[in-house]
Structure formats: structure tokens, C-alpha cells
Enzyme design. Structure first.
Site, mmCIF file in Angstrom:
data_model
loop_
_atom_site.group_PDB
_atom_site.id
_atom_site.type_symbol
_atom_site.label_atom_id
_atom_site.label_comp_id
_atom_site.label_asym_id
_atom_site.label_seq_id
_atom_site.Cartn_x
_atom_site.Cartn_y
_atom_site.Cartn_z
ATOM 1 N N LYS A 181 49.341 -31.619 5.736
ATOM 2 C CA LYS A 181 49.359 -30.213 6.148
ATOM 3 C C LYS A 181 50.267 -29.449 5.191
ATOM 4 O O LYS A 181 51.388 -29.905 4.905
ATOM 5 C CB LYS A 181 49.881 -30.091 7.582
ATOM 6 N N ASP A 198 45.487 -29.518 3.990
ATOM 7 C CA ASP A 198 44.935 -28.607 5.001
ATOM 8 C C ASP A 198 45.962 -27.524 5.296
ATOM 9 O O ASP A 198 47.105 -27.828 5.649
ATOM 10 C CB ASP A 198 44.627 -29.403 6.283
ATOM 11 N N GLU A 219 41.741 -27.375 2.454
ATOM 12 C CA GLU A 219 41.018 -27.037 3.676
ATOM 13 C C GLU A 219 41.561 -25.737 4.271
ATOM 14 O O GLU A 219 42.772 -25.580 4.438
ATOM 15 C CB GLU A 219 41.192 -28.199 4.657
ATOM 16 N N ASP A 268 36.986 -25.288 7.740
ATOM 17 C CA ASP A 268 37.116 -25.937 9.050
ATOM 18 C C ASP A 268 36.958 -24.844 10.112
ATOM 19 O O ASP A 268 35.841 -24.581 10.595
ATOM 20 C CB ASP A 268 38.482 -26.634 9.108
ATOM 21 N N LYS A 317 33.353 -30.493 13.013
ATOM 22 C CA LYS A 317 33.987 -30.976 14.239
ATOM 23 C C LYS A 317 33.030 -30.690 15.386
ATOM 24 O O LYS A 317 32.637 -29.535 15.584
ATOM 25 C CB LYS A 317 35.316 -30.261 14.493
HETATM 26 MG MG LIG Z 1 41.693 -28.470 9.472
#
Ligand SMILES: [Mg+2]
Length: 368
Positions: A163, A188, A213, A238, A262
Site C-alpha cells: 500500500k 496500491d 493500482e 479497482d 472483485k
Molecule cells: Mg485495491
């Protein structure tokens, strides 16, 4: 699919380690486990993956329960269906609330596959017998990240995602690259940047990342298309992709080169498969994202990721990445960097009823 009852179970479990992003920390995970039983006594399972608070999308555990009990379950009571894809069409009469829809739609897929004595991966058109496993490192220091990466590589994970945000990017990634120069690594941002941070994001091209991301706003398509033209690193979307139509626009407008699918975010397996099929036709690689989920959602992710377009290791990790004990048996286990796709009917994992009881907070059964 003659449904006789739907059981809603709200559970709560502490994570082994806090999951940190610039949007906050997840220490305890709530979730909804759904069991749908048919007139033959066969049961299918689904999982609601909304968080307790609306930091990732607008949904929460409470809004999901409201949607399920007041709208989605009554729709199924009034409209008998033969196939899970019909549920997806019926639910489209309600705006968004995709995680609530996916919770029940995935349970219908498991039930359908079990009723036809078929593994869910085959029902969906999956072709892989094993899936390469990736893992997320969500921590607030390079020292902690390095130690975790080292551990995960020993466990065989094939790809690591970290992250990032404007306070933790260039020097953080430099430190990781110093110790792991060849690691398949991605970052991300969970929408931590603005287009005015262009130079900052461009600098991250130095690290040979697999992708970055969701750098910009969670609901943006337009600005990501400007950004992708300016940076070498492929953008993966995402949060911006909540439907097939979103994926179509993102690819047509050149906003990204990769899509993270997802199941919860897009409203279920039917929509997830539509997005996969379109990306596969267009030659856009996809991977399956994680939601700090319990075993039922993880099992659905494994079935989905067996489709041929899932060519990049996703966030499909072992149950023990987050949990002391998961609610499924056997637990998901990464071996030599791979997760085996089950060959038994449905999701191929059983509910661990003892563990479910231990973490159960609330339960309701709706009889049809
Ligand atoms: Mg993500």
C-alpha cells in the site's frame, strides 16, 4: 432452484495483524455468511464482504443486511429462478448495493453447482487446476514491510502488493527494491493521489512495478486516462470498476492496462465473469482482488480465478494470512506458491460450524 430457506449469519473476528491503508486501519473484521437451502436439502454459501464502515465503498455490514432482508430476499421469494444469472438480472432493478447483491448471488452459484454435482470453477468455465497466489502487505513502515515480504516469499507467494500514499511511496519502494530487486511487486494507492501529483507518480516508474493500482479518485475514469498517457507503469483500476459498463469505458478510453476484479464490488459472479470475458477478448489481463475476507468469499475467488483471463497472481492468499482459524474446512493453503482449485461440487470447501458458532454475533433465518 426451489429455495426453502435463507440463513444470515453476522460474524466478527480479529485480524492477526492490523491492515493499514491511508484510509484507516482494519483490526476486527465483521462479515455476513449466507446459507441458502433448497427443497432437496442442498445448501449453498455466500459471503457479504462490505466492511463495518464505508471506507472502501459506500456499503457497510448494516446496509447489506438492510438490502438483503428488505429487498433482495423478498425478490427471490416472489420470483423463483432456474439459474443464478437470473438473480443478477432481477437484482438490477435495485441501484448499486453490489456487495449485498454478491453475497446472495454467490450463494446461489454454489447451490446451483452443488445441485448439478459440479465444481463451481467448472460451472463458471474455469480451466486452471491451480492458481498462483499473491499477498498484500499493508503496513506503515519499510522495516515492517521488509520483514513481512521476507516471510511471505518463504511461504511461496509469487507476487507482493504494498500500500502506498504520498507520505509512503518513493523512499518506501526504494527500500523494498534495495532488498528485493527482482520481486514481482505492485503498489496500491487506494485513491491517495490527485492529478496534480503527476511528477510524484511519474517518479515511481523507477521501480519496475507490475502496476500501480487505483492512484486517483475512487469514482474516476477520465483523469486516469490522462495519467496513463504520462506514466510507463501500467495502471490497474479497482474501486472505479463496479460493473461491466465501467470496465468497457475504462478500456475504451485507455484509463488502465489491467483490471482488478472483485466479486463483491461488481455485484456477483455473473458480472465478474462478463468483465473477465470482455477483458480476455480485448487482451487486457485481470486478477482477483481480496477484501480481507473469510473462507467462503475466498473459495468463490478461487473458482473465479480459474478462468483463463486471470493471468496475474491475485490477492488469493492462505486463510492464515489474516485468521487464527478460518470458518471453512479445509482452510485455504498456499503450497509452492499455488492454491489448488477444488474438484468437489460447489465451492469445494465445507463450513466449519464450530468456528462459525465461536465468532457468531447475530443470526436470522428466513423461511420461504
Ligand atoms: Mg485495491
Amino acid at each position: 432452484m426451489k429455495i426453502t430457506s435463507i440463513e444470515l449469519n453476522v460474524i466478527e473476528m480479529p485480524l492477526k495483524d492490523p491492515f493499514l491503508t491511508h484510509l484507516g486501519a482494519v483490526n476486527i473484521r465483521e462479515g455476513i455468511i449466507i446459507k441458502i437451502t433448497n427443497s432437496d436439502g442442498v445448501s449453498g454459501y455466500g459471503e457479504g464482504v462490505a466492511f463495518s464502515t464505508p471506507w472502501y465503498t459506500e456499503e457497510t455490514v448494516k446496509t447489506s443486511l438492510h438490502m438483503l432482508t428488505d429487498f433482495l430476499i423478498p425478490i427471490l421469494q416472489k420470483n423463483p429462478i432456474d439459474h443464478p444469472s437470473q438473480a443478477s438480472r432481477l437484482f438490477s432493478s435495485l441501484r448499486r448495493n453490489n456487495m449485498a447483491k454478491a453475497a446472495i448471488e454467490t450463494a446461489l452459484w454454489d447451490l446451483y453447482a452443488k445441485s448439478h454435482s459440479q465444481p463451481l470453477s467448472k460451472t463458471l468455465g474455469g480451466t486452471r487446476s491451480a492458481i498462483p497466489a499473491g499477498v498484500v502487505v499493508a503496513t506503515d513502515s519499510a522495516t515492517k514491510a521488509l520483514a513481512q515480504i521476507d516471510q511471505y516469499l518463504q511461504e511461496g507467494y509469487q507476487r507482493v502488493k504494498v500500500k502506498i500514499n504520498p507520505k509512503q511511496d518513493y523512499s518506501f519502494l526504494s527500500e523494498i527494491r534495495r532488498f528485493f530487486p527482482d520481486l514481482p511487486l505492485m503498489a496500491d494507492a487506494n485513491s491517495a493521489y490527485k492529478l496534480t501529483d503527476l511528477e510524484r507518480i511519474k517518479a515511481l516508474d523507477d521501480f519496475n512495478l507490475l502496476m500501480i493500482e487505483q492512484p486517483l479518485a475512487y469514482d474516476d475514469i477520465l483523469e486516469h486516462s490522462f495519467l496513463q498517457k504520462e506514466i510507463k507503469t501500467p495502471i490497474c483500476l479497482d474501486e472505479s470498476i463496479c460493473s461491466y459498463d465501467d470496465a468497457l469505458k475504462a478500456i475504451e478510453f485507455g484509463c488502465c492496462k489491467v483490471i482488478n476484479i472483485k466479486v463483491g464490488r461488481v455485484g456477483g459472479l455473473y458480472e465478474a465473469k462478463r468483465i473477465h470475458d470482455y477483458c480476455f477478448e480485448q487482451g487486457v489481463p485481470v486478477w482477483c482482488g481480496g477484501m480481507i475476507e473469510f473462507g467462503i468469499s475466498r473459495a468463490h475467488n478461487i473458482a473465479l480465478a480459474s478462468l483463463p483471463g486471470f493471468s496475474i497472481p491475485g490477492d488469493i492468499s492462505s486463510s492464515n494470512r489474516f485468521w487464527e482459524e478460518d470458518i471453512i474446512t479445509p482452510e485455504v493453503n498456499v503450497q509452492n506458491g499455488l492454491v489448488a482449485v477444488p474438484t468437489s461440487p460447489g465451492i469445494g470447501f465445507k463450513l466449519n460450524k464450530k468456528r462459525l458458532q465461536e465468532v457468531l454475533q447475530w443470526k436470522e433465518t428466513i423461511v420461504f
